[in-house]
Motif scaffolding. Sequence first.
Motif, short mmCIF file in Angstrom:
data_model
loop_
_atom_site.label_atom_id
_atom_site.label_comp_id
_atom_site.label_asym_id
_atom_site.label_seq_id
_atom_site.Cartn_x
_atom_site.Cartn_y
_atom_site.Cartn_z
N ALA A 50 0.72 -1.37 -0.04
CA ALA A 50 -0.19 -0.08 0.01
C ALA A 50 0.85 1.28 -0.16
N GLY A 51 2.03 1.21 0.70
CA GLY A 51 3.00 2.36 0.57
C GLY A 51 3.51 2.84 -0.62
N LYS A 52 3.88 1.39 -1.53
CA LYS A 52 4.12 1.92 -2.90
C LYS A 52 3.04 2.37 -3.79
N VAL A 53 2.27 1.98 -3.64
CA VAL A 53 0.76 2.43 -4.49
C VAL A 53 0.38 3.84 -4.07
N GLN A 54 0.73 4.17 -2.72
CA GLN A 54 0.28 5.57 -2.52
C GLN A 54 1.17 6.59 -2.97
N GLU A 55 2.71 6.14 -3.07
CA GLU A 55 3.45 6.95 -3.67
C GLU A 55 3.39 7.15 -5.34
N ALA A 56 2.73 6.14 -5.68
CA ALA A 56 2.68 6.21 -7.35
C ALA A 56 1.49 6.93 -7.66
N GLU A 61 -7.30 6.49 -2.43
CA GLU A 61 -8.54 6.28 -1.40
C GLU A 61 -8.79 4.77 -1.29
N GLN A 62 -8.37 3.99 -2.29
CA GLN A 62 -8.78 2.66 -2.06
C GLN A 62 -7.91 1.74 -2.92
N ILE A 63 -7.79 0.53 -2.29
CA ILE A 63 -7.24 -0.59 -3.21
C ILE A 63 -8.00 -1.81 -3.25
N ARG A 64 -8.17 -2.52 -4.45
CA ARG A 64 -9.00 -3.66 -4.38
C ARG A 64 -8.20 -4.68 -5.12
N VAL A 65 -8.37 -5.85 -4.48
CA VAL A 65 -7.77 -7.21 -5.25
C VAL A 65 -8.91 -7.84 -5.67
N ALA A 66 -8.98 -8.48 -6.98
CA ALA A 66 -10.26 -9.12 -7.61
C ALA A 66 -9.73 -10.48 -7.14
N ALA A 67 -10.73 -11.63 -7.30
CA ALA A 67 -10.37 -12.85 -7.26
C ALA A 67 -9.38 -13.43 -8.00
N SER A 68 -9.30 -12.56 -9.29
CA SER A 68 -8.34 -13.16 -10.20
C SER A 68 -6.98 -12.65 -10.10
N GLY A 69 -6.74 -11.80 -8.99
CA GLY A 69 -5.53 -11.23 -8.55
C GLY A 69 -5.41 -9.89 -9.23
N ARG A 70 -6.25 -9.60 -10.02
CA ARG A 70 -6.04 -8.12 -10.58
C ARG A 70 -6.32 -6.75 -9.61
N ILE A 71 -5.31 -5.94 -9.38
CA ILE A 71 -5.37 -4.99 -8.48
C ILE A 71 -5.75 -3.83 -9.03
N THR A 72 -6.72 -2.87 -8.54
CA THR A 72 -7.35 -1.67 -8.96
C THR A 72 -7.38 -0.66 -7.56
N ALA A 73 -6.65 0.61 -8.07
CA ALA A 73 -6.69 1.60 -7.17
C ALA A 73 -7.59 2.56 -7.55
#
Length: 733
Positions: A50-56, A61-73
């Motif tokens: 989450a720290g890496k994503v916050q920097e990028a 506001e939110q991070i979601r991980v789908a059942a497939s493993g795809r990550i969406t911010a």
Amino acid sequence: MIRSVHRWAGLGAALIVSTVAVSGAVLAVYPVVEALNTAALPASDVGSFAGKVQEAIPGLEQIRVAASGRITAYAWEAGQASQWIIDPATGAALAPVTPSPVELWVTNLHRAFLAGDAGRVVAGLASLAMLVLTISGFALAARRMGGWHRLFGPLKGPWPQRLHMELARFAGVGLFLSSLTGLWLFALTFGLIPEGSPMPAFPAVSGLGGLSPSALTALRDIPLSELRELTFPREGNLRDVFTVQTDAGLGYIDQGTGEMLAFAARTGLDHVSDVIQMLHTGQGAAALGLILGLAALTVPVLSLTGLMQQAGRVRGSGRRAAKVAADAADTILLVGSEGGMTWKCAETLRAALTRAGSATHVAAMSDFAPETYTRAARILILVATSGDGDAPGSARGFLDKLAALPTPPAAPFAVLGFGDSAFPKFCGYAARVEEAALAAGWPRLMPMAKVDRQSQQDFTRWGAALAETMGVTLDLDSATRLQETADLRLISRRDYGAEVQAPTAILRFALPRRGLWARLTGQGFARFQAGDLIGVVPQGDTRPRYYSLASGARDGFVEICVKKHPGGLCSGQLMELQPGDTMHAFLRRNPAFHAPADAKPLILIGAGTGIGPLAGFVRANRARRPIHLYFGARSPESDLLYDVEMARWQKERRLTAVTTAFSRSADRAYVQDALRNDAEAVRGLIEQGARIMVCGGRGMAQGVAAALDDILSPAGLCPVTLKAEGRYVEDVY
């Protein structure tokens, strides 16, 4: 009852069920595509990631991980909302999320028919209808096949019925699963099932902040692989918390201390809903979703073939309603049919009786009303057997009505049973009808006869016996008028049997010209194989005679074996043919007597002209499967058909072994004697999975069956068992 439920549920819901199924099949593709384009999650913790994503991502506001493993911010920056696909390895933004309008439209169609809550109710009803159809369909299939243990046995019958059942057996479990999970999701949407664990009470917080997620202990204790959703506290609000959802539950984390302040574990109901969501959508199980999608694609075909079967029944009912009234008929024709084929034979018989001058009334057996048969001279009962000796649909209640009669009808009866000899209770219901009629004192016109697997020969033979009894001429082969014939030109012949006063010939004809449409659709002589039949229409007659083909279309010619019968019109004309002459014929498929397409051994048994299709099987054995041929003839010098080819086929390994038996030689023997001499070898082949195919006269076939009964009994087997397993088939005449 089950049949009515299945029929009316199918008719009533065919369109909406097909719509839901096809749209579901389309949606099943998306999880597969997403899984193929998503990298595996790294072995990291939630805090560090989450720290890496916050920097990028500014304004994260939110991070979601789908059942497939795809990550969406999800982010909000300068008054603009944005969504990004995140690289799981680096936390960097890969690309903005661009929703597919097609996927959204199909999803809305699948879940709600594009009509909000009213549409969701319709979709729920479609799932319920599908559940009813799959359960009732399996019950009907088991009944038709003779029990649940035979559910996946070989199928017979008209092609809409076979295709319907084949697809249902392939897709039934998947459709049951999809409909059941769909109903669960419908109930969840409308609150009919509890949501699961409540949210934990909002806790007291430290009021501190300013730390990176990577510095928060509680987040660093959670593996990234378990994360479902992480919501950041509102910017500048030190009373807010990190909200984290994992596979284990939901918790609040202090943004200043990194402490897990409150946590609610997921309940058993939550886990059940997770599994159901995965099974229904394919999210997290893309391969399973694809399989369920393929199963869903069968629904429109199932609906169409179901409608075709129903239409056949309606047409059958319509035919009988349009003919002679019961009190004006001299012949009453009662029909007990399951799939509509017996109605077709009844219509052929009705037409033939009408041409012979009979006023014939046709009705279902369930409409049996002898008090109205005031002018009847005979009552003919054509009845199929359903499943393991059960009454077919249009014969329900017949036996009860018969038993309730104070006196049986005065007009004598005759029963013709339709069935499949592969089943232990072949024509079992027809036999019960005859037994009940005789027990009631009803006079019999003719002994009961049987038609095996819609055999035209059996039907025609019974018609000839009926005609003789009535003293009229009956033509039961409507195919003569409906089937277009082709001219077959004889290109060669080989004669046998003159020395034993049994003229026999192998006749080879050129393939008739085939049009483009016939080639594309496989009609006529475009596609055929050994074991199929040709109907030969002799000059001066309209009734065809059927001969088993000794060749397939790939051989490039049409070949049959013919024996001249004393006084035989058709065989006499065929035996007079010389190269260049032609005959009129049409093709009739006979899938019940085709060599199975596998590598298991074959035991071919035939006598006389019965060698024809067996020779065709050997000639077509390009895969060199083991084939053992037992062939009976009169004399090795006069009528050993295919003698030259047998030697060549053995050299080519198309034929493993040949055993012959001759009834007019010094060592007089029949083919069943040859089998008994090879009892141990035959039994061994059967134990290896070999199939038996018999072709020839009915007497020969009975002798062969008796010999095999003796041979196989030490192994606990018998021809009846092998027939039930589809490993013993006959083509007898």
